[in-house]
Design an enzyme around this catalytic site. Structure first.
Site, PDB file in Angstrom:
ATOM      1  CG  ASN A 182       0.609   1.484  -7.240  1.00 36.92           C
ATOM      2  OD1 ASN A 182       1.162   0.931  -6.289  1.00 36.92           O
ATOM      3  ND2 ASN A 182       0.738   1.066  -8.484  1.00 36.92           N
ATOM      4  CE  LYS A 183      -5.145   5.771  -8.784  1.00 34.85           C
ATOM      5  NZ  LYS A 183      -4.766   4.686  -9.684  1.00 34.85           N
TER       6      LYS A 183
END
Ligand SMILES: *Cc1c(COP(=O)(O)O)cnc(C)c1O
Length: 372
Positions: A182-183
């Site tokens: 998700n980064k």
């Protein structure tokens, strides 16, 4: 039904997918030339500081604590509003987590509360840059210097963020980044640690691979207890493809964040009682676009209503000190009132590089429906 809009989604281009195939066909799929190349690119980006990669962001912080010699009997100050990893690593090395409350506007550590929490046993601070927004870095390092503390920056969300024009990671003490899916940029799972010198980098290499030192043709020794934390070339080649897109990704996120503010309109906070994040577009990489809900709606209610519009909403984060593991160590409600309120009402709206302005407008329209 309209298309589902998740709150986050990785942006992987075809060249990266092809490069993964090349690694798989190469005969060398664990740590090798791609890891070395990724570390070299990261190091150049962080102003030439030594960088080592790992298989998670979490372990980079644990290793930084070990390199700093922090353990039993030492206190480490951090924020209750983070992914639980931030505090777990303190327990992992045998040290004592000490929380300080957050600032209600930035939702990051309140550095005055950090100063008040310092004792003769305090050895380090782990600040978190929630949503990619740095704390006041000048104030942070002045405080650390004054009390002779190490800093392990949990910059998991802050790649691409800057302070006075300098990338986060290009200055300071230990700086840890995550490349979890998700980064802003990902290696599927992974992380990197920016270190201060060659000696620390050597130690980081040992801690990430069983404490092993090799020499000569068959020389091998183990003198410290390390773990198994190395990044594979499969992950590193994804990282190289992602890193090439970092500036583009950051620019798009800043553009989307601006569009959230203009579309929601100047009266959104006054009319709904919701609290927007600080409207700052130079330093933060807008990893998340988070609002704090008014007390008249619960987070589950809000998430359920937004789901009816086919819009995914995340929450980052529930207060760490109220998890059972931490309650068992004496933490309880009422200790950090700002964190407890924010932790209950904060939500993360869709924010990722493939979104366009129409997606933002769709989220804003749904928000007015739900909160208006
Ligand atoms: C993602 C994240 C971590 C953990 O990173 P992993 O790569 O999942 O181990 C730690 N702290 C914060 C603030 C994060 O967002």
């Amino acid at each position: 039904m309209t298309r589902h809009l998740p709150f986050s989604q990785p942006l992987i281009d075809e060249a990266t997918i092809a490069a993964v195939g090349d690694v798989l066909r190469s005969g060398w799929i664990t740590s090798g030339p791609k890891v070395a190349a990724f570390e070299a690119q990261l190091s150049a980006y962080f102003g030439g500081r030594p960088v080592r990669t790992f298989n998670s962001g979490t372990c980079t912080m644990e290793i930084a604590l070990r390199i700093a010699g922090i353990g039993e009997g030492d206190e480490v100050i951090t924020t209750p509003i983070s992914w639980v990893a931030t505090a777990n690593v303190i327990l992992e090395v045998g040290a004592t987590p000490v929380f300080a409350d957050i600032d209600p506007i930035t939702r990051n550590l309140d550095l005055d509360k950090v100063a008040a929490a310092i004792t003769p046993r305090t050895k380090a601070i782990i600040p978190v840059y929630l949503a990619g927004k740095p704390v006041d870095m000048d104030k942070l390092y002045a405080l650390a210097k004054q009390h002779n503390l190490r800093v392990i920056e949990d910059a998991a969300q802050a790649i691409g963020s800057t302070w006075n024009g300098q990338p986060i990671g290009s200055f300071g003490d230990f700086v840890s980044f995550s490349f979890q899916a998700n980064k802003n940029i990902t290696t599927s799972e992974g992380g990197c640690l920016v270190l201060n010198n060659a000696e620390e980098a050597k130690l980081a290499e040992k801690y990430r691979l069983q404490g092993v030192t090799r020499g000569g043709v068959d020389g091998i020794d183990v003198d410290i207890l390390g773990g198994k934390f190395n990044m594979t070339d499969i992950a590193a080649v994804i990282g190289l493809g992602q890193f090439a897109q970092l500036d583009k990704i950051t620019a798009q996120r800043r553009k989307l964040a601006r569009h959230y503010f203009t579309t929601l309109g100047a009266d959104f906070e006054a009319k709904t009682g919701a609290q927007l994040p600080p409207a700052e577009f130079e330093q933060t990489n807008w990893h998340l676009f988070q609002i704090v809900l008014p007390d008249r709606i619960t987070r589950p209610e809000f998430m359920t209503r937004m789901k009816e519009f086919n819009i995914g909403v995340g929450f980052h984060y529930a207060p760490i000190h109220l998890f059972t593991l931490y309650r068992e160590r004496g933490f309880h409600e009422g200790m950090f009132p700002v964190a407890e309120h924010v932790g209950k009402q904060i939500v993360s709206l869709p924010m990722f590089a493939q979104m366009d302005e129409a997606d933002v407008e769709r989220v804003c329209a749904a928000m007015w429906e739900v909160l208006g």
